[in-house]
Design an enzyme around this catalytic site. Structure first.
Site, short mmCIF file in Angstrom:
data_model
loop_
_atom_site.label_atom_id
_atom_site.label_comp_id
_atom_site.label_asym_id
_atom_site.label_seq_id
_atom_site.Cartn_x
_atom_site.Cartn_y
_atom_site.Cartn_z
CB SER A 1 -0.92 0.02 1.22
OG SER A 1 -1.70 -1.15 1.25
N1 SAH Z 1 -1.16 -4.64 4.01
C1 SAH Z 1 -0.46 -4.90 2.78
C2 SAH Z 1 -1.34 -4.63 1.58
C3 SAH Z 1 -1.38 -5.82 0.70
S1 SAH Z 1 -2.54 -5.74 -0.63
C4 SAH Z 1 0.82 -4.14 2.72
O1 SAH Z 1 1.12 -3.34 3.60
O2 SAH Z 1 1.59 -4.35 1.81
C5 SAH Z 1 -3.87 -6.69 0.02
C6 SAH Z 1 -3.59 -8.14 0.36
O3 SAH Z 1 -4.84 -8.72 0.70
C7 SAH Z 1 -3.05 -8.99 -0.79
O4 SAH Z 1 -1.84 -9.57 -0.40
C8 SAH Z 1 -4.13 -10.04 -1.02
O5 SAH Z 1 -3.62 -11.30 -1.39
C9 SAH Z 1 -4.82 -10.08 0.34
N2 SAH Z 1 -6.17 -10.62 0.33
C10 SAH Z 1 -7.17 -10.43 -0.59
N3 SAH Z 1 -8.28 -11.10 -0.24
C11 SAH Z 1 -8.00 -11.74 0.94
C12 SAH Z 1 -8.74 -12.59 1.81
N4 SAH Z 1 -10.00 -12.95 1.56
N5 SAH Z 1 -8.13 -13.06 2.93
C13 SAH Z 1 -6.84 -12.72 3.21
N6 SAH Z 1 -6.09 -11.92 2.43
C14 SAH Z 1 -6.65 -11.43 1.30
#
Ligand code: SAH
Length: 225
Positions: free
Chosen positions: A73
């Site tokens: 993010s």
């Molecule tokens: N907090 C992270 C943002 C990652 S983007 C950071 O700081 O980099 C969002 C993440 O949510 C992705 O890795 C994606 O695989 C995950 N995601 C999407 N749907 C999900 C679900 N149902 N359960 C767990 N993770 C999920």
């Protein structure tokens, strides 16, 4: 945090403290006022959470790819969500849905007593686990599962829940895992674009506040390797 060499932690050139300070200045200008958030973001090595080839861009205020079609993010949005999460008193336990590379997880781990975080993509889960272990972070529990059902087999309730992927339906199973007065912060896609929401538990009722438009990857069902 002694698992990594000082040079790696501090960074050089485009990952140096000066570059980081410029990012913090930018966050301030954009309305991040919580000193705890600014301090933790200043000291957290974001360059260790992106591919080496992208490390020189780690302190730009932008989302970056982390593989598997996912992104780390944008620093502003990490700061904004963390500031909202801390606004109404000090939370002890936070559940994060969407560990990704683990950067937001590490920010939270430095601000609250216990962090639980769920990731559906196995490779990202493994990588985040390794990074947090290397950084000697011991107040984080990670799980590789679908986070839309909340923390598995746990009667426990959380002070805060933070979703870092956009839901297109309000995730009621997650709201049930909030304690009384607890808050969930999430990007919500109503079909007309995503907005940031904060939902507060009041008994069996839920109060919703709406904030600015945001852009997140979607919350997906099931798990993947
Ligand atoms: N907090 C992270 C943002 C990652 S983007 C950071 O700081 O980099 C969002 C993440 O949510 C992705 O890795 C994606 O695989 C995950 N995601 C999407 N749907 C999900 C679900 N149902 N359960 C767990 N993770 C999920």
């Amino acid at each position: 945090m002694s698992g990594l060499s000082d040079a790696m932690m501090q960074g050089i050139g485009m990952t140096s403290q000066r570059t980081r300070d410029r990012l913090i200045e930018r966050l301030r200008e954009q309305g991040i006022t919580d000193q705890r958030v600014l301090q933790v973001m200043r000291n957290t090595p974001r360059h260790l959470f992106v591919d080496e080839a992208l490390a020189h861009r780690a302190y730009e205020d932008t989302a970056l790819p982390i593989g598997h079609g996912q992104t780390i993010s944008q620093p502003y949005i990490v700061a904004r969500m963390t500031q909202l999460l801390l606004e109404h008193g000090q939370p002890h336990s936070v559940l994060e849905i969407g560990t990704g590379c683990g950067y937001q997880t590490l920010i939270l781990a430095q601000l609250v007593s216990q962090v639980y975080s769920i990731e559906r993509i196995g490779a990202l889960y493994e990588q985040a686990k390794r990074r947090l272990d290397e950084l000697k972070i011991y107040n984080v529990e990670l799980r590789h599962t679908d986070g839309s059902g909340g923390w598995p087999n746990r009667k426990y309730r959380f002070d805060r829940i933070l979703m870092t992927a956009a839901a297109s339906e309000i995730p009621h199973k997650l709201l049930e895992q909030l304690r009384e007065g607890g808050e969930m912060i999430l990007p919500f896609d109503s079909g007309k674009g995503q907005v940031l929401l904060r939902i507060t538990r009041r008994g069996d009722a839920f109060e919703t506040e709406q904030f600015e438009p945001v852009i997140f990857v979607p919350l997906l069902p099931g798990v993947s390797g």
